[in-house]
Design a protein around this motif. Structure first.
Motif, short mmCIF file in Angstrom:
data_model
loop_
_atom_site.label_atom_id
_atom_site.label_comp_id
_atom_site.label_asym_id
_atom_site.label_seq_id
_atom_site.Cartn_x
_atom_site.Cartn_y
_atom_site.Cartn_z
N SER A 4 47.29 50.35 32.62
CA SER A 4 46.02 51.07 32.49
C SER A 4 45.51 51.00 31.06
O SER A 4 44.31 50.84 30.83
N MET A 5 46.41 51.12 30.11
CA MET A 5 45.99 51.03 28.69
C MET A 5 45.52 49.63 28.36
O MET A 5 44.55 49.46 27.61
N ILE A 6 46.17 48.62 28.90
CA ILE A 6 45.75 47.24 28.65
C ILE A 6 44.37 47.00 29.26
O ILE A 6 43.50 46.39 28.63
N ASP A 7 44.17 47.48 30.48
CA ASP A 7 42.86 47.35 31.12
C ASP A 7 41.78 48.06 30.32
O ASP A 7 40.69 47.52 30.11
N THR A 8 42.07 49.27 29.87
CA THR A 8 41.10 50.03 29.10
C THR A 8 40.77 49.34 27.79
O THR A 8 39.60 49.28 27.38
N ALA A 9 41.77 48.79 27.13
CA ALA A 9 41.53 48.09 25.87
C ALA A 9 40.69 46.83 26.09
O ALA A 9 39.76 46.55 25.32
N SER A 10 41.00 46.10 27.15
CA SER A 10 40.24 44.87 27.44
C SER A 10 38.79 45.18 27.77
O SER A 10 37.87 44.53 27.27
N VAL A 11 38.58 46.16 28.62
CA VAL A 11 37.21 46.52 29.00
C VAL A 11 36.47 47.10 27.80
O VAL A 11 35.29 46.84 27.61
N GLY A 12 37.18 47.85 26.98
CA GLY A 12 36.55 48.41 25.78
C GLY A 12 36.09 47.34 24.80
O GLY A 12 35.05 47.48 24.16
N LEU A 14 35.41 44.06 25.68
CA LEU A 14 34.52 43.08 26.29
C LEU A 14 33.28 43.66 26.95
O LEU A 14 32.34 42.93 27.24
N SER A 15 33.27 44.97 27.21
CA SER A 15 32.15 45.58 27.92
C SER A 15 31.70 46.84 27.21
O SER A 15 32.23 47.21 26.17
N GLY A 16 30.79 47.54 27.84
CA GLY A 16 30.23 48.75 27.24
C GLY A 16 30.94 50.00 27.73
O GLY A 16 31.94 49.98 28.44
N THR A 17 30.36 51.12 27.33
CA THR A 17 30.96 52.40 27.66
C THR A 17 30.81 52.75 29.14
O THR A 17 31.67 53.44 29.69
N ALA A 18 29.74 52.30 29.77
CA ALA A 18 29.56 52.59 31.20
C ALA A 18 30.65 51.91 32.03
O ALA A 18 31.19 52.51 32.96
N GLN A 19 31.00 50.69 31.69
CA GLN A 19 32.05 49.99 32.41
C GLN A 19 33.42 50.63 32.17
O GLN A 19 34.24 50.73 33.05
N GLN A 20 33.61 51.09 30.94
CA GLN A 20 34.88 51.75 30.63
C GLN A 20 34.98 53.10 31.34
O GLN A 20 36.05 53.49 31.80
#
Length: 87
Positions: A4-12, A14-20
């Motif tokens: 979950s932390m890896i996913d959150t870091a990757s999305v953070g 590569l993407s914006g706050t709405a995606q996170q």
């Protein structure tokens, strides 16, 4: 939790706050869903072993009705649970 932390870091990164913000509920559902069905492999193994022991004690040999019935029931349950999580 580490995934979950890896996913959150990757999305953070590569993407914006709405995606996170959308990622957190999705990760929670996936993590808790996996925990809910984690019992299935243990329970299925124990039930199959017990059915096979009963069939051998009864002298059924290759014709093992309890083992077959238990396996078919476990496969049906896995199909239902997999379909529910797939939707």
């Amino acid at each position: 939790p580490v995934l979950s932390m890896i996913d959150t870091a990757s999305v953070g990164l590569l993407s914006g706050t709405a995606q996170q913000a959308a990622l957190n509920p999705a990760v929670s559902v996936a993590d808790y869903g996996a925990l809910v069905v984690a019992f299935m492999f243990t329970a299925t193994t124990n039930l199959i072993a017990a059915a096979q022991a009963q069939d051998q004690d009864d002298g059924q040999g290759d014709d093992a009705p309890r083992t077959t019935l238990t396996l078919v029931t476990a496969l049906k349950l896995a199909l239902v649970v997999g379909s529910v999580f797939g939707v």
